[in-house]
Structures are given as structure tokens and as C-alpha cells.
Design a protein around this motif. Structure first.
Motif, PDB file in Angstrom:
ATOM      1  N   SER A   1      -7.182  -8.762  -8.035  1.00  0.00           N
ATOM      2  CA  SER A   1      -8.614  -8.550  -7.541  1.00  0.00           C
ATOM      3  C   SER A   1      -8.523  -8.150  -6.154  1.00  0.00           C
ATOM      4  CB  SER A   1      -9.613  -9.810  -7.897  1.00  0.00           C
ATOM      5  OG  SER A   1      -8.850 -10.895  -7.124  1.00  0.00           O
ATOM      6  N   HIS A   2      -9.131  -6.908  -6.021  1.00  0.00           N
ATOM      7  CA  HIS A   2      -9.306  -6.167  -4.593  1.00  0.00           C
ATOM      8  C   HIS A   2     -10.498  -6.512  -3.870  1.00  0.00           C
ATOM      9  CE1 HIS A   2      -9.024  -3.371  -1.518  1.00  0.00           C
ATOM     10  NE2 HIS A   2     -10.222  -2.698  -2.029  1.00  0.00           N
ATOM     11  N   HIS A   3     -10.578  -7.121  -2.764  1.00  0.00           N
ATOM     12  CA  HIS A   3     -11.873  -7.167  -1.634  1.00  0.00           C
ATOM     13  C   HIS A   3     -12.195  -6.041  -1.220  1.00  0.00           C
ATOM     14  CE1 HIS A   3     -10.488 -11.241  -1.815  1.00  0.00           C
ATOM     15  NE2 HIS A   3     -11.681 -11.672  -1.374  1.00  0.00           N
TER      16      HIS A   3
ATOM     17  N   HIS B   1      -2.237   1.117  -8.156  1.00  0.00           N
ATOM     18  CA  HIS B   1      -3.659   1.514  -7.629  1.00  0.00           C
ATOM     19  C   HIS B   1      -4.155   0.634  -6.417  1.00  0.00           C
ATOM     20  CE1 HIS B   1      -4.126   4.327 -11.382  1.00  0.00           C
ATOM     21  NE2 HIS B   1      -3.959   4.877 -10.238  1.00  0.00           N
ATOM     22  N   HIS B   2      -3.670  -0.432  -6.388  1.00  0.00           N
ATOM     23  CA  HIS B   2      -4.161  -1.501  -5.344  1.00  0.00           C
ATOM     24  C   HIS B   2      -3.446  -0.948  -3.961  1.00  0.00           C
ATOM     25  CE1 HIS B   2      -4.626  -5.842  -3.769  1.00  0.00           C
ATOM     26  NE2 HIS B   2      -5.542  -4.890  -3.414  1.00  0.00           N
ATOM     27  N   ARG B   3      -2.286  -0.649  -4.238  1.00  0.00           N
ATOM     28  CA  ARG B   3      -1.430  -0.134  -3.141  1.00  0.00           C
ATOM     29  C   ARG B   3      -2.125   1.271  -2.367  1.00  0.00           C
ATOM     30  NH1 ARG B   3       3.150  -0.762  -5.266  1.00  0.00           N
ATOM     31  NH2 ARG B   3       3.779  -2.682  -4.278  1.00  0.00           N
TER      32      ARG B   3
ATOM     33  N   VAL C   1      -5.250   2.278  -2.804  1.00  0.00           N
ATOM     34  CA  VAL C   1      -6.426   2.045  -2.195  1.00  0.00           C
ATOM     35  C   VAL C   1      -6.234   1.563  -0.791  1.00  0.00           C
ATOM     36  CG1 VAL C   1      -8.448   0.530  -2.397  1.00  0.00           C
ATOM     37  CG2 VAL C   1      -7.784   1.947  -4.239  1.00  0.00           C
ATOM     38  N   HIS C   2      -5.131   0.692  -0.544  1.00  0.00           N
ATOM     39  CA  HIS C   2      -5.220   0.093   0.746  1.00  0.00           C
ATOM     40  C   HIS C   2      -4.308   1.155   1.541  1.00  0.00           C
ATOM     41  CE1 HIS C   2      -6.261  -4.212   0.996  1.00  0.00           C
ATOM     42  NE2 HIS C   2      -6.240  -3.921  -0.295  1.00  0.00           N
ATOM     43  N   HIS C   3      -3.493   1.988   1.244  1.00  0.00           N
ATOM     44  CA  HIS C   3      -2.713   3.041   2.120  1.00  0.00           C
ATOM     45  C   HIS C   3      -3.013   4.424   2.220  1.00  0.00           C
ATOM     46  CE1 HIS C   3       0.908  -0.042   2.348  1.00  0.00           C
ATOM     47  NE2 HIS C   3      -0.062  -0.448   1.727  1.00  0.00           N
TER      48      HIS C   3
HETATM   49 ZN   LIG Z   1      -6.948  -5.013  -1.920  1.00  0.00          ZN
END
Ligand SMILES: [Zn+2]
Ligand SMILES: [Zn+2]
Length: 374
Positions: free
Chosen positions: A305-307, A329-331, A333-335
Motif C-alpha cells: 500500500s503506497h502513501h 510499479h511501487h518502485r 512511482v517512487h523513482h
Molecule cells: Zn510508496
């Protein structure tokens, strides 16, 4: 493409590799992206960031293609034939390439392929070696071999994050029996622990709400570093990772950040803020169903769960500030320059300009929402 690849453009933009970037920017399939990139890197000289020129792998073929003497399909046959040849010195390779090109003046791709097989047989009568030593090793891999009796041998490689996860999952299970009469050696205890972890995973229902406590890895990072996500190196046990990496993992409590204030005292205010409680995770699962990133089909059970606004920046752990994202996709979105906007309580993804110049928000249409989902 070859130039972009040699400069590491994709990694700088936050993508794992050039084909991944091409899939978003020119909407190639993964197969097409890989194929075109391999074609480009074989046929084009590139200038490295230091200014030196790397010659193409197949200079004669590049020349012939530019002259119109061979077509793209024949080029593919020549590339595959040359790539399948064993280690040759530069002169032998040039000869093999020249022989293929001479033949290409008469043969269609099919006939040329058959001729290529003969070239290989002449140069390398033993055939290619077993694929044991691949030139570029992926970040994670697992080779497994099921024996006749159903038991299994395996061998593999894990990236830093997965390796730590693995270590921390195994550790509690591989301790010797407390009664003191444990005759198992270390390897055997680790094997038993691995089997225990597998059993636990099998018992885990397909609901992130019941995935249980996430493994915690203590990382020491300055509060300011976590807020600003600087690319500074922090220490994690005896390993190193960037603050950006720590920030992403802290996003869904894969790590327990021992966040330090200015005077190196742990800021206990941060700790209760980040962990997504089970009921919120369940609500998130009901809303997003799976990875919320456009066109991703991965199920909720593998997602974080991504903030949307990081908890370190004051973002609340509430449904309208969370999005379910698969690890890849978490990676991303952050990078990368992808960003998320919440519209009517649902995540929409805003592409970077190099993917869509108008930056029109998109959403995942693949996971059908439940009719009464929050
Ligand atoms: Zn995140
Ligand atoms: Zn995804």
C-alpha cells in the motif's frame, strides 16, 4: 535507442531498463522493445558519456543494410547466427559475418537461416555450451530442477531488498531446538526453516489484510533524509542502500525505520504513523482489487500500500491517501516522474512528459471494481 541504452537514460528516469521505458514511450510490446533494442545495439556505434566511441557489433551488416543490400529480416538471421557462435576472435567473427552477407545476396531469410546453421556446425561442431553462464544476470533468478522422485534442487540469486526479506523470514525458524538436543547442522536447519516459510505462505489467504506482520528491517536514517529522499547512502546492517530506496520501503512498512532526529534520538512519533492497519488494507484491497497502476494485472495479494503523500511528509494512513501497487510499479512511482492524483477517492496516474506530452491522467481499467466498494 543504442545511444539511450549506453547512457543509462532509462535508469535515470526511474525505469528498470530500456525496454521498460520503450513500452511506455512508444508503446512497444516487451518482445518488440527487446528485439528493436538488440537490433539497434548490434548495428550502431555509440558514444559513451566519457566520449569514447564503441563500434557496432556487426559493422559489415550495418553497412550492407545502409546500402540496401540486405533487408531487416536477413539482418535478424545474421544477428542470430553470429550471436549463436561460440567465442571467436575478431577476425573469425568478421569472416563469419562476411560469409553470411555474401550468401544473403542470394538467399531469402529462410534459406539463409539454414545456411547459418551450417556455418555454426563448421565453426562449432559441439554446439553451444549449456546456458550456465549468461552474460547479464537478472536481479532475481531461480533455477529449479525436479528430480525423478519428486524432490527438488535449486539455485538462485536475489537482489538486496529480496535477500533481506528472505533472511529475516528465515532467521526465526532456523534456530536450534531450545531443548539443546538438536543434532541438525546449519544447512539442515536452514532447509527446515525454508520449508516452514513455504508452509506459512501457502496458508496465507489471498487477502493482503491477512498477510500478517510485514517483515521488519531496521534501517537508520536521518529524519531529514527520509523527508527529502536524497540519494545519500544509509547503513542497513552491514549493507548499504540509498535514502530513496529506504523511503520507498518505509512507504508500506517493509522496513522499520529507526528514524533519527537532529540529535540522533529516535523520533517515536514516526513509528505508529506508517503501518497500514489491517482494516484499511482490506478497504484498499476492496477498492483497487489489484495493482492500481494503469494496465497492470497483478493481484492485490502481491501489492504494497503506497502513501500518495508520504507519511514522512505528513500524509495520513487513510484510504484516500493510499494506492495498492505491485513491487515493480511501487518502485517506478517512487523513482520516476510518474505521479498520482486522487480523484473522487481513487488513484489516477499522471504520466511523465516523455510518455504523454499532455500528461493526461490514466487509471487501471483491468480490475473490475466491486459495486459497493468504498
Ligand atoms: Zn510508496
Ligand atoms: Zn503493477
Amino acid at each position: 535507442m543504442a545511444e539511450m541504452d549506453s547512457r543509462g537514460t532509462a535508469t535515470k528516469l526511474g525505469y528498470s531498463n530500456t525496454p521498460a521505458l520503450l513500452m511506455h514511450t512508444v508503446r512497444f510490446s516487451r518482445t518488440e522493445a527487446r528485439h528493436r533494442l538488440a537490433h539497434a545495439t548490434d548495428l550502431h556505434a555509440v558514444t559513451t558519456p566519457t566520449g569514447s566511441v564503441v563500434e557496432p557489433v556487426l559493422p559489415q551488416t550495418a553497412e550492407a543494410l545502409a546500402q540496401g543490400d540486405v533487408g531487416p529480416e536477413q539482418v535478424d538471421v545474421i544477428r542470430k547466427t553470429l550471436a549463436g557462435l561460440p567465442d571467436l576472435d575478431a577476425e573469425q567473427r568478421a569472416t563469419a559475418e562476411r560469409v553470411m552477407l555474401t550468401r544473403a545476396a542470394e538467399d531469402d531469410p529462410r534459406a539463409l537461416t539454414r545456411f547459418g546453421e551450417r556455418v555454426r556446425d563448421i565453426v562449432d561442431p559441439d554446439g553451444p555450451p549449456p546456458p550456465d553462464d549468461e552474460p547479464s544476470r537478472p536481479a532475481r533468478m531461480l533455477r529449479r530442477q525436479v528430480r525423478r522422485d519428486g524432490t527438488m534442487e535449486f539455485k538462485g540469486h536475489l537482489d538486496l531488498e529480496s535477500a533481506q526479506l528472505f533472511e529475516n523470514l528465515l532467521k526465526p525458524f532456523e534456530k536450534p531446538y531450545p531443548e539443546g538436543n538438536d543434532t541438525r547442522g546449519y544447512a539442515e536447519r536452514a532447509g527446515d526453516a525454508f520449508a516452514d516459510v513455504l508452509r506459512m505462505a501457502a496458508n496465507c489467504p489471498d487477502l493482503p489484510a491477512q498477510n500478517g506482520a510485514r517483515t521488519e528491517v531496521a534501517v537508520t536514517i536521518g529524519w531529514e533524509g527520509l523527508q527529502r529522499s536524497l540519494e545519500e547512502v544509509v547503513l542497513s546492517g552491514d549493507r548499504r542502500m540509498t535514502a530513496r530506496e529506504a523511503r520507498r520501503m518505509a512507504c508500506d512498512a517493509h522496513i522499520l525505520p529507526a528514524v533519527l532526529g537532529g540529535d540522533s534520538q529516535p523520533l517515536d512519533v514516526a513509528v505508529p504513523a506508517y503501518a497500514t492497519p489491517a482494516h484499511i488494507r482490506r478497504g484498499l484491497y476492496l477498492r483497487d482489487r489489484g495493482c492500481a497502476f494503469p494496465a497492470c494485472e497483478r493481484p492485490g495479494s502481491v501489492c504494497d500500500s503506497h502513501h500518495v503523500v508520504h507519511w514522512a511528509d505528513g500524509g495520513p494512513t487513510k484510504l484516500d491517501n493510499l494506492a495498492l501497487l505491485c513491487p515493480g510499479h511501487h518502485r517506478l512511482v517512487h523513482h520516476s516522474d510518474w505521479s498520482i492524483e486522487m480523484v473522487d477517492g481513487r488513484p489516477w496516474f499522471v504520466p511523465p512528459v516523455y510518455v504523454d506530452a499532455s500528461r493526461t491522467p490514466r487509471r487501471n481499467e483491468l480490475h473490475a471494481p466491486l459495486p459497493h466498494a468504498a
